[in-house]
Design a protein around this motif. Structure first.
Motif, mmCIF file in Angstrom:
data_model
loop_
_atom_site.group_PDB
_atom_site.id
_atom_site.type_symbol
_atom_site.label_atom_id
_atom_site.label_comp_id
_atom_site.label_asym_id
_atom_site.label_seq_id
_atom_site.Cartn_x
_atom_site.Cartn_y
_atom_site.Cartn_z
ATOM 1 N N THR A 12 3.021 41.548 20.304
ATOM 2 C CA THR A 12 2.773 40.819 19.056
ATOM 3 C C THR A 12 1.914 41.627 18.102
ATOM 4 N N ILE A 50 4.109 31.730 23.802
ATOM 5 C CA ILE A 50 3.474 30.998 22.705
ATOM 6 C C ILE A 50 1.968 31.241 22.699
ATOM 7 N N ILE A 74 1.348 34.790 21.568
ATOM 8 C CA ILE A 74 1.538 34.946 20.120
ATOM 9 C C ILE A 74 0.332 34.399 19.371
ATOM 10 N N ILE A 91 -1.473 37.259 17.106
ATOM 11 C CA ILE A 91 -1.360 37.294 15.641
ATOM 12 C C ILE A 91 -2.697 37.632 14.973
ATOM 13 N N TYR A 98 5.238 37.069 9.627
ATOM 14 C CA TYR A 98 4.772 36.207 10.718
ATOM 15 C C TYR A 98 5.960 35.581 11.452
ATOM 16 N N VAL A 103 7.148 36.275 15.385
ATOM 17 C CA VAL A 103 7.301 35.205 16.378
ATOM 18 C C VAL A 103 8.708 35.211 16.963
ATOM 19 N N THR A 160 9.246 38.265 19.317
ATOM 20 C CA THR A 160 8.491 38.157 20.568
ATOM 21 C C THR A 160 9.084 37.084 21.477
#
Length: 759
Positions: free
Chosen positions: A435, A688, A691, A695, A724, A728, A731
Motif C-alpha cells: 500500500t 482492509i 490498507i 495509506i 486512493y 485500494v 491492493t
C-alpha cells in the motif's frame, strides 16, 4: 542419503522455496540497483569533470576581464590554471527558434570538452565549430555542415568540425525554468577565440574560470587583493551542472535508503517465518533422523543448507536484477540518459554493497541454523512428536454474547489470526508495504501534475520571455518591453550569511509573472517588502514580518529587507517589486521582458539578445514526465510483486498449518468453495486493516521523498481521490488473487490422511 532427502524436501516445499528465493532476489536486487545508480553517477560524473578540466571557481564581471586581469589571477599561489571564458545563449539561424549555449575559452586546459567525433580543438581555427553530438543527432547535423548563430544582431557562422560533450553542459537546459534538457531545441557549442573575436570585433570575456585547490575564503582574499576590488566568485558547487549532478547523487543515496530497506526487511522477516514453519513441519522427520543415530550437528547442517541454498541462489539472482535495474536507469537511452549528457555510462558497484551481500547470506544462513536448533531440543522421542501450535487462551471477545452471534467463518478466522500471530504480522507487513509503495507512486504523479498546473500554467503567465542585451541603455530596454505590452525584471546575485541567492526584481503591470504562497494561492507582489522562497525561509528561520540583510556581489553595500511573505519557487531566490527595490536604493538592470507576443512575432534587434517561448519550456517536460511514469510503473509493479510473493508464501504456510482443520471442515460438509471463501475472508480482512495502516504511512513516505528528493522544487504534496481508490483496488485485488491461488489447493486435501496422520 541426506542429499536425496534434501532434494525431495525442496520439491515438497517448492512454493515456499521459490517465494523465499524471489524475496531475497527482490531485496538484494533493489538494494544493489539503487545504490549502483548513485555510485555510477558519482564515478562517471567526476571522471567527466576531470577529463574536461572542470573549473573550481568562476569569477564574474559584467564589464569583462582583460589579459592583464587573467595574468594577475594566474600569478596567485595555488592557482593551477585559469582562462577567460564567454558562455552565452545564442539563437541558431534559420532553425525555427533553436538556441545553443555558445562557449569560448582562451585556454583549453580549463573548462574544455570531450571529443566524440571529428577534429581536435584548435584555438586558432577561423571557422571551426564543435557542436553537441546529441543536438546534432536530433537535428540531422553532420560533420562538415555549416551552421550560423545570431547574438545581439551579430552573426557567427562556421562549419561543424567536431561533435562533443562538455561537462559545463552535462545538464543542458536553457535556464532554471527548464527542468529537462530538450536537445531538439537547445544544445551547446564551442568555438575558438579567433572565430569569436573576428565575428564580434572584440574580445569580451565576462568570466574567468580557475582551477585551484585553495579554499574559497583564501581564494577570495587573494583574488580581491590581486584585482584590487571585490569580485563575484562562484564555486563549482554553485554551477548548475555540478550542483544538479551532486543532487542526483544525494537523491540516489536517499532513495537507496528507502525502497531497498523495505524490500530487505520484508525479505528477512519472510525468511524467518518461513524457515520456522518449514522446520516445524519437518519436526517428525528431524526426530526420525535423530532416532536413527544422526548427530545433531549433522542434522543442523542438513537443514541449514536449505537456508544457505536460498541465500546463495537468491543473492545471485539479486545481483543480476541489481545490474538490470541500474542499467535501466543508467544508460544513454535510459532514464538518466534523458537528463544527463555523459560520454561514459559505466556501472559501478560500491564496495559496501559486496560486504552487505555477504552479510545477507550469513544472516539468512543463521536464520536457518537457529530455526533448526530450536526443533532439536530434547530427546529423539520429543522430536518425533508432531509440532503442535501453542495453546491459545480464549480471547476477551469470546466471553461476550456478540462473539457467538458472529458467523462461523468470522469466529474461525479470528481465532486463527490470534493463534498464528507471526504469520498474521508478516501478512500485514506485506500488505502495508504494498500500500505504501503504490500510494507513494501515484501520489508523486498527482503532486507533479499539481506542481505543473501551479507553477507553469499559472505562475508563468506569458507566451515569450525576451532576454535583453547587456550593452544597451535602460531607455532602450523599456521601449522594447512597452512595444510588446510586457512586464520586466532583473536579477542581482546577493549573499545571505555567506549563501549566494538570486534577488529577482519585477515591474509587474500586466500580470505576466506570478508567485504562489505555501497553499499554492497567488500572491500579489506588494511594494512593502520582500518575498522569500520556502527553502530560504526554513534555513534562516524567517517568517512574515521579520527582516533579513543581503549584500550584493561586487559591493560592500548591505540592504535590510522586510519579509512580506513566503512563496514556493524552483530556485533559491528572493522576489521584490521594482518600487520596493527603488525605496532601498538598490541598483539593478532589467535583463528580461515577459509578453503574450509569440516568439515568431518578436522582431530581432540589437536590444534583444534572444527570445525563449514558454512552449519550449513545456515541451521539455515530456521527457521528465516520461521518466516519472516509468518510475511509477516500476514502483507499482514491484509493490504488487512484493505483495503477491509475501501473501502467497504465507498463504501456502497457512494451508499446511490448517490442513487438518480444513480436512475436518470437508468431513462435516463444507464444500471447497465455502472453505475458499473462509480463506479469502481472512485475507480480505487483513487487507482492509493493512490498507488503513498503509495509506497514512504512504502519505508520510511521499512527504519524506518530496522533502529529500525534490526539495529544490518546493512542491506541495497532492494525492487525488483517484489515487486512493486505485491503491485500494490494486491492493485488495492482489489479496483476492492470492486467496484464489491458495484456495485451489483445497481440492487436493486427503481427508483420511489428514485426520489419521497424527494418531
Amino acid at each position: 542419503m541426506l542429499i536425496r532427502k534434501m532434494l525431495r524436501t525442496a520439491w515438497s516445499y517448492k512454493a515456499q522455496f521459490i517465494s523465499m528465493i524471489l524475496m531475497v532476489m527482490l531485496g538484494v536486487g533493489m538494494f544493489l540497483g539503487f545504490n549502483m545508480e548513485w555510485a555510477s553517477i558519482e564515478h562517471n560524473m567526476f571522471s567527466f569533470f576531470d577529463d574536461c578540466n572542470f573549473a573550481d571557481y568562476r569569477l564574474v564581471s559584467e564589464s569583462g576581464y582583460t589579459d592583464d586581469d587573467l595574468g594577475k589571477i594566474k600569478n596567485i599561489d595555488g592557482v593551477t590554471a585559469a582562462a577567460r571564458i564567454l558562455s552565452v545563449n545564442v539563437d541558431v539561424k534559420d532553425s525555427g527558434g533553436d538556441s545553443v549555449a555558445l562557449a569560448v575559452t582562451t585556454d583549453f586546459s580549463v573548462s574544455s570538452f570531450v571529443l566524440i567525433d571529428g577534429d581536435t580543438y584548435d584555438g586558432e581555427s577561423p571557422d571551426g565549430i564543435w557542436l553537441s553530438d546529441r543536438y546534432a543527432a536530433e537535428n540531422d547535423i553532420n560533420l562538415g555542415d555549416s551552421i550560423a548563430f545570431t547574438y545581439r544582431g551579430i552573426e557567427i557562422s562556421g562549419n561543424v568540425v567536431g561533435l562533443i560533450k562538455a561537462a559545463e553542459q552535462m545538464i543542458c537546459v536553457r535556464d532554471n525554468t527548464q527542468l529537462m534538457p530538450d536537445f531538439k531545441t537547445h544544445g551547446f557549442a564551442c568555438i575558438s577565440p579567433a572565430l569569436y573575436e573576428s565575428a564580434v570585433g572584440s574580445g569580451y570575456y565576462p568570466q574567468i574560470n580557475v582551477i585551484s585547490d585553495l579554499d574559497k575564503d583564501t581564494f577570495s582574499e587573494e583574488v580581491n587583493r590581486a584585482l584590487g576590488k571585490t569580485t563575484v566568485i562562484l564555486t563549482k558547487e554553485e554551477d548548475l551542472a555540478y550542483s544538479q549532478a551532486e543532487g542526483e547523487v544525494d537523491e540516489g543515496k536517499a532513495m537507496g535508503s528507502i525502497l531497498p530497506a523495505l524490500f530487505l526487511l520484508i525479505g528477512l522477516l519472510t525468511m524467518v517465518t518461513t524457515m520456522h514453519r518449514l522446520t516445524a513441519k519437518e519436526k517428525t522427520q528431524i526426530g526420525t533422523l535423530k532416532a536413527l543415530g544422526f548427530h545433531d550437528s549433522r542434522i543442523i547442517r542438513h537443514y541449514t543448507s536449505f537456508a544457505f541454498f536460498v541465500a546463495v541462489v537468491g543473492t545471485a539472482l539479486g545481483v543480476g536484477v541489481g545490474y538490470a535495474v541500474a542499467w535501466f536507469i543508467m544508460n544513454p537511452n535510459g532514464m538518466m540518459g534523458t537528463y544527463m549528457d555523459l560520454p561514459e555510462w559505466r556501472l559501478v558497484l560500491p564496495g559496501f554493497c559486496i560486504a552487505a551481500v555477504a552479510l545477507i547470506i550469513l544472516l539468512l544462513t543463521l536464520i536457518g541454523f537457529l530455526s533448526t536448533r530450536q526443533m532439536l531440543a530434547g530427546t529423539a522421542a520429543d522430536a518425533l512428536r508432531p509440532y503442535t501450535p501453542k495453546k491459545m487462551k480464549p480471547m476477551l471477545i469470546e466471553r461476550t454474547k456478540l462473539f457467538h452471534r458472529l458467523p462461523f467463518g468470522t469466529r474461525w478466522n479470528m481465532r486463527d489470526i490470534v493463534r498464528h500471530k507471526a504469520r498474521t504480522a508478516m501478512s500485514m507487513v506485506g500488505i502495508v508495504g504494498c500500500t505504501i509503495l503504490i500510494l507513494a507512486a501515484f501520489g508523486m504523479k498527482d503532486t507533479m501534475n499539481a506542481f505543473l498546473d501551479m507553477y507553469y500554467d499559472n505562475g508563468l503567465n506569458y507566451s515569450s520571455r525576451i532576454f535583453l542585451s547587456e550593452g544597451v541603455t535602460d531607455e532602450e530596454r523599456r521601449e522594447v518591453i512597452e512595444k510588446y505590452d510586457g512586464d520586466c525584471g532583473g536579477s542581482v546575485s546577493v549573499q545571505i550569511e555567506g549563501k549566494t541567492v538570486s534577488l529577482d526584481i519585477y515591474n509587474i503591470t500586466h500580470d505576466k509573472i506570478r508567485i504562489m504562497d505555501e497553499s499554492t494561492k497567488k500572491i500579489d507582489i506588494g511594494d512593502d517588502g520582500a518575498y522569500i522562497c520556502m527553502r530560504l525561509a526554513e534555513q534562516f528561520g524567517l517568517r512574515a514580518g521579520d527582516t533579513v540583510t543581503v549584500s550584493p556581489f561586487g559591493t560592500d553595500d548591505t540592504y535590510t529587507l522586510r519579509v512580506a511573505g513566503i512563496f514556493r519557487s524552483v530556485s533559491e531566490n528572493i522576489v521584490v517589486s521594482g518600487k520596493y527595490a527603488g525605496s532601498l536604493k538598490s541598483p539593478y538592470t532589467i535583463d528580461s521582458g515577459y509578453t503574450d507576443t509569440e516568439k515568431g512575432d518578436i522582431a530581432a534587434s540589437g536590444v534583444i539578445k534572444s527570445v525563449q517561448s514558454k512552449q519550449m519550456i513545456m515541451d521539455s517536460f515530456e521527457g521528465f514526465l516520461s521518466i516519472m511514469d516509468t518510475m511509477i510503473y516500476m514502483l507499482v509493479g514491484g509493490a504488487l510483486l512484493l505483495g503477491i510473493i509475501v501473501l502467497y508464501n504465507l498463504g501456502a504456510m497457512s494451508y499446511t498449518e490448517r490442513y487438518r482443520e480444513m480436512a475436518t471442515l470437508k468431513v462435516v460438509g463444507f464444500r471447497d468453495k465455502k472453505i475458499g471463501r473462509l480463506l479469502a475472508g481472512q485475507n480480505l480482512a487483513l487487507s482492509i486493516v493493512g490498507i488503513i495502516i498503509g495509506i497514512p504511512l504512504g502519505a508520510l513516505t511521499l512527504s519524506y521523498m518530496l522533502k529529500t528528493l525534490a526539495s529544490e522544487y518546493e512542491m506541495k504534496m497532492s494525492i487525488g481521490a483517484g489515487s486512493y481508490i486505485l491503491t485500494v483496488l490494486l491492493t485488495v485485488g492482489m489479496s483476492l488473487l492470492v486467496s484464489l491461488m491458495v484456495a485451489r489447493k483445497n481440492r487436493k486435501i486427503d481427508m483420511v490422511e489428514a485426520l489419521k496422520g497424527q494418531e
